[in-house]
Scaffold this motif. Structure first.
Motif, PDB file in Angstrom:
ATOM      1  N   LYS A 344      18.808  52.598  78.877  1.00 13.12           N
ATOM      2  CA  LYS A 344      17.941  51.491  78.452  1.00 13.12           C
ATOM      3  C   LYS A 344      18.738  50.221  78.148  1.00 13.12           C
ATOM      4  O   LYS A 344      18.195  49.263  77.602  1.00 13.12           O
ATOM      5  CB  LYS A 344      17.142  51.910  77.225  1.00 13.12           C
ATOM      6  CG  LYS A 344      16.120  53.007  77.512  1.00 13.12           C
ATOM      7  CD  LYS A 344      15.302  53.354  76.284  1.00 13.12           C
ATOM      8  CE  LYS A 344      14.235  54.413  76.603  1.00 13.12           C
ATOM      9  NZ  LYS A 344      13.432  54.776  75.406  1.00 13.12           N
ATOM     10  N   GLY A 345      19.998  50.228  78.498  1.00 17.74           N
ATOM     11  CA  GLY A 345      20.825  49.034  78.323  1.00 17.74           C
ATOM     12  C   GLY A 345      21.507  48.954  76.975  1.00 17.74           C
ATOM     13  O   GLY A 345      21.932  47.868  76.561  1.00 17.74           O
ATOM     14  N   LYS A 346      21.655  50.062  76.307  1.00 12.43           N
ATOM     15  CA  LYS A 346      22.314  50.052  75.002  1.00 12.43           C
ATOM     16  C   LYS A 346      23.776  49.612  75.139  1.00 12.43           C
ATOM     17  O   LYS A 346      24.442  49.924  76.129  1.00 12.43           O
ATOM     18  CB  LYS A 346      22.270  51.443  74.368  1.00 12.43           C
ATOM     19  CG  LYS A 346      20.876  51.883  73.908  1.00 12.43           C
ATOM     20  CD  LYS A 346      20.959  53.234  73.203  1.00 12.43           C
ATOM     21  CE  LYS A 346      19.604  53.655  72.658  1.00 12.43           C
ATOM     22  NZ  LYS A 346      19.675  54.957  71.936  1.00 12.43           N
ATOM     23  N   SER A 347      24.258  48.917  74.128  1.00 14.23           N
ATOM     24  CA  SER A 347      25.659  48.506  74.121  1.00 14.23           C
ATOM     25  C   SER A 347      26.551  49.718  73.848  1.00 14.23           C
ATOM     26  O   SER A 347      26.072  50.783  73.445  1.00 14.23           O
ATOM     27  CB  SER A 347      25.891  47.453  73.036  1.00 14.23           C
ATOM     28  OG  SER A 347      25.707  48.036  71.740  1.00 14.23           O
ATOM     29  N   GLN A 348      27.828  49.530  74.034  1.00  9.80           N
ATOM     30  CA  GLN A 348      28.760  50.627  73.770  1.00  9.80           C
ATOM     31  C   GLN A 348      28.669  51.087  72.323  1.00  9.80           C
ATOM     32  O   GLN A 348      28.628  52.292  72.048  1.00  9.80           O
ATOM     33  CB  GLN A 348      30.193  50.202  74.100  1.00  9.80           C
ATOM     34  CG  GLN A 348      31.231  51.288  73.784  1.00  9.80           C
ATOM     35  CD  GLN A 348      32.626  50.923  74.222  1.00  9.80           C
ATOM     36  OE1 GLN A 348      32.864  50.634  75.400  1.00  9.80           O
ATOM     37  NE2 GLN A 348      33.566  50.921  73.283  1.00  9.80           N
ATOM     38  N   SER A 349      28.666  50.148  71.403  1.00  9.85           N
ATOM     39  CA  SER A 349      28.616  50.527  69.984  1.00  9.85           C
ATOM     40  C   SER A 349      27.320  51.243  69.657  1.00  9.85           C
ATOM     41  O   SER A 349      27.305  52.178  68.840  1.00  9.85           O
ATOM     42  CB  SER A 349      28.785  49.291  69.097  1.00  9.85           C
ATOM     43  OG  SER A 349      27.748  48.346  69.324  1.00  9.85           O
ATOM     44  N   GLU A 350      26.216  50.855  70.275  1.00  6.55           N
ATOM     45  CA  GLU A 350      24.939  51.532  70.035  1.00  6.55           C
ATOM     46  C   GLU A 350      24.980  52.975  70.541  1.00  6.55           C
ATOM     47  O   GLU A 350      24.470  53.884  69.864  1.00  6.55           O
ATOM     48  CB  GLU A 350      23.801  50.765  70.712  1.00  6.55           C
ATOM     49  CG  GLU A 350      23.446  49.454  70.025  1.00  6.55           C
ATOM     50  CD  GLU A 350      22.390  48.669  70.783  1.00  6.55           C
ATOM     51  OE1 GLU A 350      21.536  48.033  70.120  1.00  6.55           O
ATOM     52  OE2 GLU A 350      22.412  48.685  72.038  1.00  6.55           O
ATOM     53  N   VAL A 351      25.578  53.184  71.701  1.00  2.69           N
ATOM     54  CA  VAL A 351      25.677  54.541  72.238  1.00  2.69           C
ATOM     55  C   VAL A 351      26.576  55.391  71.342  1.00  2.69           C
ATOM     56  O   VAL A 351      26.239  56.531  70.984  1.00  2.69           O
ATOM     57  CB  VAL A 351      26.227  54.522  73.683  1.00  2.69           C
ATOM     58  CG1 VAL A 351      26.431  55.950  74.198  1.00  2.69           C
ATOM     59  CG2 VAL A 351      25.274  53.771  74.611  1.00  2.69           C
ATOM     60  N   VAL A 352      27.732  54.846  70.988  1.00  4.80           N
ATOM     61  CA  VAL A 352      28.676  55.584  70.145  1.00  4.80           C
ATOM     62  C   VAL A 352      28.028  55.929  68.807  1.00  4.80           C
ATOM     63  O   VAL A 352      28.107  57.088  68.347  1.00  4.80           O
ATOM     64  CB  VAL A 352      29.963  54.761  69.919  1.00  4.80           C
ATOM     65  CG1 VAL A 352      30.840  55.422  68.843  1.00  4.80           C
ATOM     66  CG2 VAL A 352      30.749  54.629  71.223  1.00  4.80           C
ATOM     67  N   ASN A 353      27.398  54.972  68.180  1.00  2.00           N
ATOM     68  CA  ASN A 353      26.782  55.212  66.876  1.00  2.00           C
ATOM     69  C   ASN A 353      25.685  56.270  66.955  1.00  2.00           C
ATOM     70  O   ASN A 353      25.524  57.083  66.037  1.00  2.00           O
ATOM     71  CB  ASN A 353      26.209  53.908  66.305  1.00  2.00           C
ATOM     72  CG  ASN A 353      27.295  52.920  65.913  1.00  2.00           C
ATOM     73  OD1 ASN A 353      28.450  53.313  65.702  1.00  2.00           O
ATOM     74  ND2 ASN A 353      26.944  51.650  65.835  1.00  2.00           N
ATOM     75  N   TYR A 354      24.938  56.260  68.052  1.00  2.00           N
ATOM     76  CA  TYR A 354      23.862  57.248  68.208  1.00  2.00           C
ATOM     77  C   TYR A 354      24.446  58.653  68.338  1.00  2.00           C
ATOM     78  O   TYR A 354      23.930  59.603  67.739  1.00  2.00           O
ATOM     79  CB  TYR A 354      23.010  56.911  69.439  1.00  2.00           C
ATOM     80  CG  TYR A 354      21.749  57.738  69.506  1.00  2.00           C
ATOM     81  CD1 TYR A 354      20.592  57.321  68.863  1.00  2.00           C
ATOM     82  CD2 TYR A 354      21.717  58.950  70.199  1.00  2.00           C
ATOM     83  CE1 TYR A 354      19.428  58.088  68.907  1.00  2.00           C
ATOM     84  CE2 TYR A 354      20.579  59.727  70.247  1.00  2.00           C
ATOM     85  CZ  TYR A 354      19.428  59.283  69.595  1.00  2.00           C
ATOM     86  OH  TYR A 354      18.285  60.057  69.622  1.00  2.00           O
ATOM     87  N   VAL A 355      25.513  58.784  69.129  1.00  2.00           N
ATOM     88  CA  VAL A 355      26.148  60.091  69.306  1.00  2.00           C
ATOM     89  C   VAL A 355      26.693  60.603  67.974  1.00  2.00           C
ATOM     90  O   VAL A 355      26.455  61.752  67.580  1.00  2.00           O
ATOM     91  CB  VAL A 355      27.284  60.004  70.342  1.00  2.00           C
ATOM     92  CG1 VAL A 355      28.078  61.306  70.374  1.00  2.00           C
ATOM     93  CG2 VAL A 355      26.721  59.700  71.727  1.00  2.00           C
TER      94      VAL A 355
END
Length: 410
Positions: A344-355
C-alpha cells in the motif's frame, strides 16, 4: 580475516622446459584459511618442506610433499593441512583436507630454463593469464618464484556464516631452483602419500519436517520469526544487494518469487541459496488459484516457477481444489501470521515498525520484494527491534543446498 581461494597452475612436464607455453589447469576452487597472502607459509630450518618427501610438522602446521621426475630433474608438490571452503553444485561447504601450497622444481642448470616464464623475471602474458616472476632476490635466493594473477573467491565472516565475493589477486604458485643436479633424485621420487582423494561434499543436513504442520507458521518449527518476501524485486542487482545484506546481518530470508519473475531474470534462485536463504513457490503468473481448474492450479505450481516443498498461493487464496493440487505436486501451502500490507506504499519505517510491533515468536511475516521492507537497512532494523523484545529472526547458517528442503533450519 578473509579466506581466499588457492589456485594450482602446473607447467608442462617431461623435457619441454624450454618452451614458453604453460599448461594452465586449475586444481579446484578452495577458500583456504592459511593462504590469504602472496607468500606461502615459511618452513623452518629443521626440514625443507618444499623439497623433502613425506609428511612433516613444521611451525605447528602439517605438510606433505611428494616428487616426480621432470625433464632432467625432479618437481615436488607441497600441500598443507587446512580448512577450506569448496564450491560444489552452486553452494559452498567447509572441508579439512590437504590443500595445494606450491610446486618446487629442484636444482637444475639455468640453461634448461631459457625462455621459460617461470624462470624469467618480469610479467608474462600467456593463454590469457598473467604471471609475475622474480629471480635472484632475497626471497628466492639462487632461483625464481612465480605468481599468478587470478580471480579467487574470498569468504568474509558475516554474522553466523560467510559472505562470498570474487576478487582479483596475485597467488604464489611455484619455485625454480638453479644449480647442479642433485644426485639423490631416484630416492626422492619413491615416496607417495597413501590417500590423495579428498572427501566429497557432505550430504546436506536439515531438520525434519514439522511434526504438526501449521499453515501460517510454515516450515520453520522454531520460535524465531521468519521474514518472507513474495513476488519480484525491482531488479536482479537490487535482489542480490539485499540478499547479501541479509546474509551479512545473519538473517535467513524466505523468498517466494513468481515464475514470471524468474523468467524475466530479476531473481537468481541459486544465488539466494548459496548465500543462506530459502526459495519457495509463489505460482507462475500470480493468479487467484481458487478461480482455476485443478489442472490449471497444478500447472501454476510447476516450472518456470520454483519447484519445491512449500508454496504460497497468491493473495493467500485457497480451497479444496487448490489444496488437492498442492498435495499432488508434493507441496505444502504456507500462508502467514503477520501481513504488513507494504504494497500500500508504506515507508520503510512504517513497515519496520509494524513488524516489530506485531510479530510474535515463531510467526511468518508477509512482505514483498518490490516494496520498502526489502533492503538491508530495513532488515537490520527489524532484527534489532525484535531483539529488543526478546524475539529472534531466522538465522543464516550458510548455503541452503536442498531445492526441496523438509524444513527451514532457523
Amino acid at each position: 580475516m578473509a579466506l581466499r581461494s588457492t589456485v594450482e597452475q602446473q607447467p608442462p612436464g617431461g623435457h619441454i622446459m624450454r618452451r614458453i607455453r604453460v599448461v594452465l589447469s586449475t586444481l579446484f576452487l578452495a577458500i583456504a584459511l592459511v593462504t590469504s597472502g602472496l607468500s606461502a607459509p615459511v618452513a623452518s630450518a629443521e626440514v625443507d618442506v618444499y623439497t623433502t618427501p613425506g609428511e612433516h610438522t613444521v611451525n605447528g602446521r602439517q605438510w606433505r610433499t611428494w616428487c616426480e621426475p621432470y625433464s632432467q630433474t625432479v618437481r615436488c608438490r607441497t600441500e598443507i593441512w587446512a580448512t577450506t571452503v569448496i564450491r560444489s553444485g552452486g553452494s559452498y561447504y567447509n572441508r579439512t583436507w590437504w590443500t595445494f601450497n606450491n610446486l618446487t622444481y629442484l636444482s637444475s642448470p639455468p640453461s634448461l630454463w631459457v625462455g621459460n616464464p617461470l624462470a624469467s623475471p618480469g610479467e608474462h602474458r600467456l593463454s590469457g593469464r598473467t604471471w609475475e616472476t622474480e629471480c635472484y632476490t632475497p626471497r628466492t635466493g639462487n632461483g625464481c618464484r612465480a605468481y599468478l594473477w587470478t580471480d579467487v573467491v574470498a569468504a568474509h565472516k558475516s554474522g553466523s556464516g560467510y559472505r562470498y565475493q570474487s576478487e582479483r589477486t596475485l597467488v604464489f604458485n611455484n619455485i625454480v631452483q638453479f644449480g647442479a643436479l642433485r644426485t639423490d633424485l631416484a630416492e626422492l621420487v619413491k615416496w607417495r602419500p597413501k590417500n590423495t582423494t579428498p572427501p566429497g561434499p557432505p550430504s546436506p543436513s536439515q531438520p525434519p519436517a514439522p511434526a504438526n504442520y501449521n499453515i501460517s507458521k510454515g516450515p520453520n518449527s522454531t520460535n524465531r520469526v521468519t521474514l518472507t518476501f513474495d513476488d519480484c524485486p525491482k531488479s536482479l542487482s537490487a535482489f542480490k544487494t539485499t540478499v547479501l545484506a541479509a546474509e551479512e546481518a545473519g538473517i535467513a530470508l524466505a523468498v517466494l518469487p513468481t515464475g514470471d519473475c524468474i523468467r524475466a531474470g530479476k531473481i537468481d534462485t541459486s544465488f539466494a541459496r548459496e548465500h543462506g536463504h530459502y526459495v519457495f513457490n509463489h505460482s507462475i503468473s500470480h493468479p487467484d488459484l481458487t478461480t482455476l481448474s485443478y489442472a490449471g492450479v497444478v500447472k501454476q505450481l510447476g516450472a518456470p516457477g520454483v519447484v519445491t516443498t512449500y508454496g504460497r498461493p497468491p493473495y493467500g487464496a485457497w480451497n479444496s481444489t487448490v489444496k488437492k493440487a498442492y498435495d499432488a505436486v508434493g507441496m505444502k501451502i504456507w500462508i502467514w501470521n503477520v501481513d504488513t500490507n507494504d504494497w500500500k506504499g508504506k515507508s520503510q519505517s512504517e513497515v519496520v515498525n509494524y513488524v516489530v510491533a506485531n510479530a510474535k515468536a515463531g510467526n511468518s511475516v508477509l512482505m514483498h520484494m518490490q516494496w520498502n521492507g526489502f533492503s538491508g537497512s530495513a532488515l537490520r532494523a527489524m532484527k534489532s527491534g525484535l531483539a529488543a523484545k526478546g524475539i529472534s529472526v531466522c538465522r543464516n547458517q550458510g548455503a541452503t543446498t536442498p531445492v526441496k528442503p523438509a524444513a527451514m533450519n532457523c
